[in-house]
Design a protein around this motif. Structure first.
Motif, PDB file in Angstrom:
ATOM      1  N   THR A 129       0.743  -1.331   0.095  1.00 16.57           N
ATOM      2  CA  THR A 129      -0.049  -0.111   0.024  1.00 16.57           C
ATOM      3  C   THR A 129       0.750   1.244  -0.047  1.00 16.57           C
ATOM      4  O   THR A 129       0.532   2.345  -0.322  1.00 16.57           O
ATOM      5  N   SER A 130       2.046   1.236   0.416  1.00 19.80           N
ATOM      6  CA  SER A 130       2.834   2.329   0.563  1.00 19.80           C
ATOM      7  C   SER A 130       3.496   2.571  -0.899  1.00 19.80           C
ATOM      8  O   SER A 130       4.369   3.397  -0.886  1.00 19.80           O
ATOM      9  N   VAL A 138       1.884   7.854  -3.328  1.00 20.54           N
ATOM     10  CA  VAL A 138       2.714   7.657  -2.052  1.00 20.54           C
ATOM     11  C   VAL A 138       3.860   8.044  -2.314  1.00 20.54           C
ATOM     12  O   VAL A 138       4.847   8.829  -1.611  1.00 20.54           O
ATOM     13  N   PHE A 185       4.488  11.957  -3.396  1.00 22.21           N
ATOM     14  CA  PHE A 185       4.342  12.896  -2.437  1.00 22.21           C
ATOM     15  C   PHE A 185       4.913  12.569  -1.067  1.00 22.21           C
ATOM     16  O   PHE A 185       4.897  13.419  -0.228  1.00 22.21           O
ATOM     17  N   ASN A 186       5.089  11.304  -0.580  1.00 16.32           N
ATOM     18  CA  ASN A 186       5.467  10.721   0.775  1.00 16.32           C
ATOM     19  C   ASN A 186       6.361   9.881   0.486  1.00 16.32           C
ATOM     20  O   ASN A 186       6.190   8.811   1.100  1.00 16.32           O
ATOM     21  N   GLU A 197       9.356   9.209   2.183  1.00 15.23           N
ATOM     22  CA  GLU A 197       9.681   8.518   3.377  1.00 15.23           C
ATOM     23  C   GLU A 197       8.829   7.451   3.710  1.00 15.23           C
ATOM     24  O   GLU A 197       9.381   6.253   4.160  1.00 15.23           O
ATOM     25  N   ILE A 198       7.441   7.602   3.550  1.00 23.12           N
ATOM     26  CA  ILE A 198       6.694   6.357   4.102  1.00 23.12           C
ATOM     27  C   ILE A 198       7.099   5.114   3.189  1.00 23.12           C
ATOM     28  O   ILE A 198       7.047   4.271   3.802  1.00 23.12           O
ATOM     29  N   GLU A 203      18.456  10.348   4.920  1.00 21.66           N
ATOM     30  CA  GLU A 203      17.679  10.724   3.654  1.00 21.66           C
ATOM     31  C   GLU A 203      18.859  10.755   2.658  1.00 21.66           C
ATOM     32  O   GLU A 203      19.627  11.606   2.804  1.00 21.66           O
ATOM     33  N   ASP A 220      11.458  20.026   1.606  1.00 21.10           N
ATOM     34  CA  ASP A 220      12.091  20.533   2.901  1.00 21.10           C
ATOM     35  C   ASP A 220      13.596  20.297   2.994  1.00 21.10           C
ATOM     36  O   ASP A 220      14.492  20.937   3.218  1.00 21.10           O
ATOM     37  N   MET A 268      10.768  14.693   7.865  1.00 25.58           N
ATOM     38  CA  MET A 268       9.533  13.999   8.076  1.00 25.58           C
ATOM     39  C   MET A 268       8.201  14.837   8.523  1.00 25.58           C
ATOM     40  O   MET A 268       7.160  14.265   8.756  1.00 25.58           O
ATOM     41  N   LYS A 328       6.478  17.148   6.609  1.00 22.36           N
ATOM     42  CA  LYS A 328       5.190  17.172   5.943  1.00 22.36           C
ATOM     43  C   LYS A 328       4.672  16.191   5.235  1.00 22.36           C
ATOM     44  O   LYS A 328       4.103  15.910   4.261  1.00 22.36           O
ATOM     45  N   ILE A 329       4.865  14.961   5.892  1.00 24.01           N
ATOM     46  CA  ILE A 329       4.178  13.606   5.474  1.00 24.01           C
ATOM     47  C   ILE A 329       2.740  13.587   5.739  1.00 24.01           C
ATOM     48  O   ILE A 329       2.146  14.216   6.647  1.00 24.01           O
ATOM     49  N   GLU A 330       1.903  13.242   4.563  1.00 22.33           N
ATOM     50  CA  GLU A 330       0.469  13.280   4.932  1.00 22.33           C
ATOM     51  C   GLU A 330       0.123  11.872   5.255  1.00 22.33           C
ATOM     52  O   GLU A 330       0.007  11.030   4.050  1.00 22.33           O
ATOM     53  N   TRP A 331      -0.116  11.398   6.358  1.00 16.16           N
ATOM     54  CA  TRP A 331      -0.568  10.165   6.579  1.00 16.16           C
ATOM     55  C   TRP A 331      -1.805   9.866   6.050  1.00 16.16           C
ATOM     56  O   TRP A 331      -1.946   8.531   5.549  1.00 16.16           O
ATOM     57  N   MET A 359      -2.939  10.173   3.128  1.00 20.29           N
ATOM     58  CA  MET A 359      -2.774   9.367   1.938  1.00 20.29           C
ATOM     59  C   MET A 359      -2.768   7.980   2.056  1.00 20.29           C
ATOM     60  O   MET A 359      -3.140   7.246   1.177  1.00 20.29           O
ATOM     61  N   TRP A 360      -1.707   7.623   2.810  1.00 18.00           N
ATOM     62  CA  TRP A 360      -1.199   6.278   3.051  1.00 18.00           C
ATOM     63  C   TRP A 360      -2.597   5.762   3.643  1.00 18.00           C
ATOM     64  O   TRP A 360      -2.713   4.340   3.257  1.00 18.00           O
ATOM     65  N   ARG A 389      -4.587  17.535  -1.527  1.00 19.89           N
ATOM     66  CA  ARG A 389      -3.377  17.802  -0.798  1.00 19.89           C
ATOM     67  C   ARG A 389      -3.455  19.149  -0.167  1.00 19.89           C
ATOM     68  O   ARG A 389      -3.888  20.109  -0.900  1.00 19.89           O
TER      69      ARG A 389
END
Lengths: 527, 184
Positions: free
Chosen positions: A190-191, A196, A199-200, A202-203, A339, A365, B1, B3-6, B8-9, B59
């Motif tokens: 799912t990640s 994902v 946009f994210n 790191e997840i 990172e 960032d 870490m 600006k993570i949008e949880w 979405m996951w 977002r």
């Protein structure tokens, strides 16, 4: 747009061939596992199942045997995929293989470039076959509970007849490990979706690193497993009659078919480690190698600020070699210890000049904090740990390479962005004009934002302003023009940009052309 | 870490869990296993969760990518107002939906996965995220300026015929070279 066979083969043929071959391998695995007469050793399992102790498997209730067959078959395909999925991620190894003279064909190099696609394909197969495997085992677990056999107690997974299937799952090693495996796979899958990752990141990254837990659990998944084989097949052939049984046929046949001794069963040793340990060790070695290489520090020599939030960084590292087209991965412990961000090299180290450079755009960032640390006081004691991974072959230099002509199409939103490489482009243009090769380098610059048009007034940038067009490029016309001027030739298209442009170009490369030109599509993507 | 949008996951997880619940429910009902009524419930619950989770949220900052054909689902979900906007409501809703799935073997996995999604939604809600519908952007069509509509009525001005005629004795001084000889 009509897809031409030749263009399609040039762009898609390689990867479809590899995927087709892997599928054939998977089918072979399945057939071997589901082989109904794989020695008599496994027929004993069929004997365990209810209702009849006939000596052929044919008369047994098929749906009970089917569950085990399907789960075994999907398990072997999963073994294959879990071992293959790690190989495309050994990037240093792939770089090395790609750069050696052993790989001299461009088609092989392009195929190696598609390693991420192969990794995704293996990952998706793992998910699909896990679903099949889990469904089949759910059916099996119910059967184990319902079909508890008193004649062959060693073969039972359930402890007593009618044991709750949920209890069987939670109290046996395969059950518990299977549950954890599926949960980790669920988190990883799912990640890994495009959104994902985009946009994210790191997840995606931290969840995906759970793969090591996945593999450790996978290797102990089959311990104490359901599948057993009979060790004394000669003394107790399948379907033989025990002392107190008799069949309906003649008595002398009964004598021949008496069992010599009780059946002895031995569980199969877990075989997953055979498949998985090789690639896993290779990948661990790869990660260790990357860590060792990145332990040397790097010095930042120059920091140049360009318009539109772009910063050029010139760095120096001992014994660093790179070729154009490669990228480096930067890690700045002062910003974030874990990172790592990839940046394509814009200046490579040469014999005369040892510095190498990147252009980075301040978007997220990490880049923001990084540039704040660099400017206005660049600290020379910062440790930057780069790693180099080769992506594609060089496109600079026109001696010793087969490049005949270069079309450089650059689309920017604002005019100021062209200043990032204005010096380089003008210098290249002048050099080629001096060498009387004006048609070698064809530059086309596009400004996509039509409002608030500015101008590049400096005289030295005349070669750029005279090749500047307003609006987005019309790719089809561009391709037609390039096709007409390069008939029956192979044109390599290298795309670095957003997904929309990449998709359009890919489709255009695959479409038919009256000029007979083949366009080979390549793209750079770090996500 | 930071600006993570949880959310979405959590959305991806909830959608996947809905599908897993649906599949488990279908297997349970088709096999007529013990407790198949829970499987029938799981089918309905799976469909509901999929419909609720299909439209992606906008977002907070940056571009949003919507799923194919999600606009009609966005309209439906948007109509429930604060019930669907708030992630606390979603977290507790998913936690409540997943519980009956745990009673039957075929739907246990869907139950656990939806439970995980519910926890991530709770984390997103604590961080202050909420669901925003993605509305398709209407590009404002600017009308072209008035003077563009009419093409020019007159041909461009040209110098008189004497200047236009080709002067053989003075080619440098001629206004320009005519491809067609000039007639008075």
């Amino acid at each position: 747009m009509v897809a031409s066979l030749r263009s399609w083969v040039a762009n898609e043929g390689g990867k479809h061939f590899v995927l087709g071959w892997i599928s054939i391998l998977g089918c072979v695995c399945v057939c071997v596992c589901v082989d109904p007469v794989a020695g008599g050793e496994h027929l004993a399992l069929y004997e365990d199942l209810p209702a009849v102790l006939h000596w052929t498997a044919v008369s047994l209730p098929v749906q009970d045997a089917g569950g085990m067959c399907i789960s075994r078959a999907s398990a072997s395909v999963l073994n294959l995929n879990c071992s293959l999925v790690l190989l495309p991620m050994c990037r240093s190894l792939l770089t090395f293989v790609r750069g050696t003279h052993a790989v001299s064909s461009r088609e092989t190099r392009r195929l190696l470039d598609k390693s991420k696609t192969f990794h995704v394909a293996c990952g998706v197969s793992i998910c699909i076959f896990s679903v099949v495997h889990v469904s089949a085992h759910l059916v099996n677990v119910v059967n184990f509970s319902v079909s508890y056999s008193d004649d062959f107690p060693a073969l039972n997974l359930a402890r007593y007849k009618g044991e709750d299937p949920k209890l069987i799952i939670l109290t046996t090693i395969p059950g518990v490990t299977g549950l954890f495996l599926v949960l980790i796979l669920f988190l990883m899958f799912t990640s890994s979706s495009y959104c994902v990752r985009l946009f994210n990141y790191e997840i995606f990254w931290y969840t995906h690193n759970l793969f090591i837990v996945f593999y450790i659990i996978l290797m102990v998944h089959m311990v104490g497993g359901a599948l057993k084989y009979q060790t004394n097949i000669e003394a107790h052939p399948p379907g033989c009659l025990t002392a107190n049984q008799s069949s309906t046929s003649q008595r002398r046949e009964d004598e021949e078919r008496r069992c010599g001794e009780e059946a002895h069963f031995q569980p199969h040793y877990p075989q997953t480690w055979l498949w998985v340990s090789g690639p896993l060790c290779l990948y661990c070695a790869e990660r260790f190698y990357r860590y060792i290489r990145s332990s040397d520090p790097v010095t930042i020599v120059t920091v140049i600020r360009h318009p539109c939030d772009v910063v050029e960084l010139r760095m120096l590292k001992k014994n660093f070699k790179a070729r154009p087209g490669q990228y480096v991965v930067l890690n700045c412990p002062g910003v974030s210890s874990f990172e790592n961000h990839p940046f394509t090299l814009t200046t490579c180290p040469t014999e005369k000049k040892e510095t190498f450079g990147i252009h980075l755009r301040v978007v997220g960032d990490w880049t923001e904090r990084f540039t704040q640390m660099l400017l206005p006081q660049p600290r020379m004691d910062l440790e930057i740990l780069p790693m180099v991974q080769q992506r594609r072959y060089p496109k600079d230099g026109w001696t010793g390479f087969r490049l005949q002509r270069l079309y450089f199409v650059w689309v920017c939103r604002e005019l100021q962005s062209f200043y990032w490489f204005s010096e380089l482009l003008c210098a290249l243009h002048h050099k080629l004009w001096q060498e009387n090769r004006p048609d070698y380098f064809n530059l086309k610059l596009y400004v996509s934002q039509k409002d608030n048009l500015q101008s590049m007034s400096e005289e030295k940038y005349r070669p750029l302003t005279s090749r500047l067009l307003v609006g987005r490029p019309r790719w089809k016309l561009l391709f037609d023009e390039i096709g007409k001027t390069n008939k029956h030739k192979r044109v390599g298209v290298f795309c670095c940009g957003p997904k929309g442009i990449s998709k359009t170009l890919h489709k255009l490369c695959n479409s038919a052309r009256s000029s007979g030109t083949t366009f080979e599509f390549n793209k750079e993507s770090f996500g | 870490m930071g600006k993570i949008e949880w959310a979405m996951w959590a959305n991806e997880q909830a959608l996947a869990s809905g599908l897993i619940l649906l599949t488990g429910g279908i297997v349970g009902v088709a096999g007529q296993f013990r407790g198949w009524q829970f499987a029938a419930y799981a089918i309905a619950a799976g469909v509901f969760v999929c419909l609720l989770e299909y439209p992606r949220s906008k977002r907070a900052k940056g571009t949003s990518v919507e799923r194919t054909g999600q606009y009609c689902f966005t309209v439906c979900v948007k109509s429930f107002g604060p019930l669907t906007r708030n992630y606390y409501v979603r977290a507790f809703l998913h936690a409540a939906i997943c519980v009956p799935g745990g009673f039957m073997l075929a739907t246990v996995l869907g139950c656990v996965c939806l439970g995980i999604a519910s926890i991530i939604y709770l984390a997103a809600a604590i961080r202050g995220e909420h669901w925003e519908p993605i509305v398709p952007r209407k590009d404002t069509v600017r009308p072209p300026p008035a003077d563009i509509k009419n093409p020019p009525q007159n041909p461009p001005p040209r110098p008189p015929p004497e200047t236009r005629r080709k002067r053989v004795e003075d080619l440098e001084g001629a206004a320009y070279d005519n491809p067609i000889p000039v007639k008075d």
